[in-house]
Design a protein around this motif. Structure first.
Motif, mmCIF file in Angstrom:
data_model
loop_
_atom_site.group_PDB
_atom_site.id
_atom_site.type_symbol
_atom_site.label_atom_id
_atom_site.label_comp_id
_atom_site.label_asym_id
_atom_site.label_seq_id
_atom_site.Cartn_x
_atom_site.Cartn_y
_atom_site.Cartn_z
ATOM 1 N N TRP A 113 45.118 37.649 -15.386
ATOM 2 C CA TRP A 113 44.183 38.093 -14.339
ATOM 3 C C TRP A 113 44.050 39.615 -14.341
ATOM 4 C CZ3 TRP A 113 41.673 34.205 -11.959
ATOM 5 C CH2 TRP A 113 42.273 32.934 -11.944
ATOM 6 N N PRO A 114 43.558 40.230 -15.399
ATOM 7 C CA PRO A 114 43.485 41.697 -15.459
ATOM 8 C C PRO A 114 42.585 42.307 -14.390
ATOM 9 C CG PRO A 114 42.234 40.693 -17.256
ATOM 10 C CD PRO A 114 43.016 39.595 -16.623
ATOM 11 N N ALA A 115 41.573 41.554 -13.943
ATOM 12 C CA ALA A 115 40.637 42.097 -12.950
ATOM 13 C C ALA A 115 41.309 42.372 -11.614
ATOM 14 C CB ALA A 115 39.463 41.137 -12.756
ATOM 15 N N LEU A 116 42.404 41.671 -11.315
ATOM 16 C CA LEU A 116 43.054 41.829 -10.009
ATOM 17 C C LEU A 116 43.656 43.211 -9.828
ATOM 18 C CD1 LEU A 116 44.034 40.541 -7.331
ATOM 19 C CD2 LEU A 116 46.083 39.797 -8.556
ATOM 20 N N PHE A 117 44.036 43.861 -10.933
ATOM 21 C CA PHE A 117 44.791 45.107 -10.843
ATOM 22 C C PHE A 117 43.868 46.316 -10.813
ATOM 23 C CE2 PHE A 117 47.574 41.832 -12.293
ATOM 24 C CZ PHE A 117 48.786 42.113 -11.701
ATOM 25 N N GLU A 118 42.884 46.249 -9.936
ATOM 26 C CA GLU A 118 41.964 47.348 -9.674
ATOM 27 C C GLU A 118 41.844 47.521 -8.166
ATOM 28 O OE1 GLU A 118 38.274 46.496 -11.567
ATOM 29 O OE2 GLU A 118 39.122 46.437 -13.592
ATOM 30 N N VAL A 119 41.548 48.745 -7.737
ATOM 31 C CA VAL A 119 41.530 49.056 -6.303
ATOM 32 C C VAL A 119 40.614 48.111 -5.533
ATOM 33 C CG1 VAL A 119 40.871 50.788 -4.581
ATOM 34 C CG2 VAL A 119 42.158 51.478 -6.626
ATOM 35 N N GLY A 120 39.399 47.926 -6.027
ATOM 36 C CA GLY A 120 38.438 47.088 -5.303
ATOM 37 C C GLY A 120 38.897 45.659 -5.166
ATOM 38 N N GLU A 121 39.488 45.100 -6.227
ATOM 39 C CA GLU A 121 39.911 43.705 -6.188
ATOM 40 C C GLU A 121 41.187 43.507 -5.378
ATOM 41 O OE1 GLU A 121 38.542 40.912 -6.777
ATOM 42 O OE2 GLU A 121 36.717 41.924 -7.429
ATOM 43 N N ILE A 122 42.071 44.499 -5.349
ATOM 44 C CA ILE A 122 43.261 44.386 -4.492
ATOM 45 C C ILE A 122 42.836 44.384 -3.032
ATOM 46 C CG2 ILE A 122 45.388 45.524 -3.748
ATOM 47 C CD1 ILE A 122 45.699 46.530 -6.612
ATOM 48 N N ASN A 123 41.870 45.254 -2.694
ATOM 49 C CA ASN A 123 41.328 45.241 -1.330
ATOM 50 C C ASN A 123 40.728 43.878 -0.988
ATOM 51 O OD1 ASN A 123 41.639 47.853 0.045
ATOM 52 N ND2 ASN A 123 40.493 48.693 -1.665
ATOM 53 N N ALA A 124 39.963 43.319 -1.938
ATOM 54 C CA ALA A 124 39.313 42.032 -1.708
ATOM 55 C C ALA A 124 40.339 40.906 -1.597
ATOM 56 C CB ALA A 124 38.317 41.745 -2.830
ATOM 57 N N GLU A 125 41.349 40.929 -2.459
ATOM 58 C CA GLU A 125 42.367 39.866 -2.446
ATOM 59 C C GLU A 125 43.176 39.901 -1.162
ATOM 60 O OE1 GLU A 125 44.221 36.846 -5.214
ATOM 61 O OE2 GLU A 125 42.268 37.763 -4.849
ATOM 62 N N PHE A 126 43.522 41.101 -0.707
ATOM 63 C CA PHE A 126 44.271 41.234 0.540
ATOM 64 C C PHE A 126 43.469 40.670 1.712
ATOM 65 C CE2 PHE A 126 45.749 43.472 4.336
ATOM 66 C CZ PHE A 126 47.123 43.370 4.210
ATOM 67 N N LYS A 127 42.164 40.923 1.726
ATOM 68 C CA LYS A 127 41.324 40.401 2.810
ATOM 69 C C LYS A 127 41.195 38.886 2.725
ATOM 70 C CE LYS A 127 37.264 41.497 5.526
ATOM 71 N NZ LYS A 127 36.116 42.403 5.709
ATOM 72 N N ARG A 128 41.163 38.340 1.500
ATOM 73 C CA ARG A 128 41.121 36.883 1.359
ATOM 74 C C ARG A 128 42.389 36.254 1.932
ATOM 75 N NH1 ARG A 128 39.900 38.275 -4.376
ATOM 76 N NH2 ARG A 128 37.636 38.507 -4.529
ATOM 77 N N ILE A 129 43.522 36.924 1.740
ATOM 78 C CA ILE A 129 44.808 36.369 2.167
ATOM 79 C C ILE A 129 45.030 36.530 3.662
ATOM 80 C CG2 ILE A 129 47.321 36.583 1.913
ATOM 81 C CD1 ILE A 129 46.755 37.548 -0.985
ATOM 82 N N THR A 130 44.717 37.707 4.198
ATOM 83 C CA THR A 130 45.047 38.015 5.604
ATOM 84 C C THR A 130 43.840 38.075 6.526
ATOM 85 O OG1 THR A 130 44.847 40.411 5.317
ATOM 86 C CG2 THR A 130 46.979 39.418 4.782
#
Length: 307
Positions: A113-130
């Protein structure tokens, strides 16, 4: 008691329907050969609203794996951010179940999952989780508490007080907001009797061998690579997980701290034991995620902030 029984029945029905968040936490689902019934039980611990969601309707592991494989090539293309974002959204449940169920090594997960390790996607993933924003909330809430935190730091006496004074001294010479946030984060570690070097380490660009050696010994942390002239902007700021550099070229230390916090959620990692109070305060006091159950040390700090 009646409500407890109703919830137990409800969870039983969910388990029969195959709800992954309930199934993965079932005492019956334990590793083969392990006698302890609670061994390896995985539960949401930090206000994860979507801890282990089911696959989207009409999707299967096979179909989502094909989307993941497309993502690996899509992330290498230019001007393809929107396509990557949509596929990351679509594969969230698949990725999340992989993280929670399998607990993969960081190196292997980054390759998948290389796309996850970018600022924009970490922000998006955190919002999906919380369901909460990460970067904007982390920095703004840190600013809200900064004035009172600095006052607490200045009022602390003894050896810790002297060390705190040295950490926050640069703020008197420079009113840069990022420097202020960095000083507050490092001072927070010291105030909680933890070593900020376990969170953030600085290196001179010429000492590449020292940097590499330190990275190999780091489980979780932030590094700052500076020029010999310390007044210049750092050459590089990045994040290390399991002896791997997972992010580089971040703009400043507070952003790196926010991204590290987001990666802990995204990868379902434990807080490092030597920084458990610092991360607890960042989570429960700064971010206000599950802020009702605090350790004694975090509760004392929170009470002083709200006096």
């Amino acid at each position: 008691m009646e409500m407890q029984n109703k919830l137990a029945i409800y969870r039983t029905h969910l388990r029969k329907l195959g709800c992954p968040e309930v199934t993965i936490n079932s005492l019956k689902h334990k590793p083969e050969g392990k006698s302890r019934p609670a061994f390896g039980i995985k539960k949401p611990r930090r206000s994860e609203v979507n801890y282990c969601p089911p696959y989207p309707i009409g999707e299967s592991e096979k179909s989502l794996e094909s989307v993941r494989m497309e993502l690996v090539s899509d992330v290498k293309k230019r001007n393809n951010r929107e396509a990557v974002r949509m596929k990351m959204e679509k594969t969230f449940a698949y990725r999340r179940q992989e993280v929670v169920r399998d607990a993969p090594m960081i190196k292997d997960f980054q390759a998948r999952w290389p796309a996850l390790f970018e600022v924009g996607e970490i922000n998006a993933e955190f919002k999906r989780i919380t369901t909460m924003p990460l970067q904007s909330r982390f920095l703004s809430r840190l600013d809200v508490h900064s004035e009172k935190l600095i006052r607490l730091f200045k009022n602390r006496g003894g050896q810790i007080g002297r060390r705190l004074g040295g950490i926050i001294a640069p703020m008197d010479e420079d009113d840069d907001v990022d420097l202020r946030r960095e000083c507050v984060i490092k001072a927070l570690c010291v105030y909680l009797n933890e070593d900020p070097d376990n969170l953030l380490r600085e290196y001179v660009a010429a000492d590449e061998s020292l940097l590499q050696e330190s990275i190999e010994e780091t489980t979780m942390g932030i590094y700052v690579l500076k020029h010999r002239d310390a007044s210049e902007k750092p050459e590089d700021i990045g994040i290390v997980l399991e002896s791997q550099i997972v992010m580089q070229d971040l703009d400043n230390v507070p952003l790196a701290a926010a991204m590290l916090f987001g990666l802990i959620y995204s990868l379902n990692l434990n807080y490092p034991a030597e920084l458990k109070y610092t991360f607890e305060v960042l989570q429960k006091v700064v971010m206000e995620l599950e802020g009702n159950a605090l350790s004694k040390k975090a509760q004392v700090l929170k009470n002083r902030l709200y006096q």
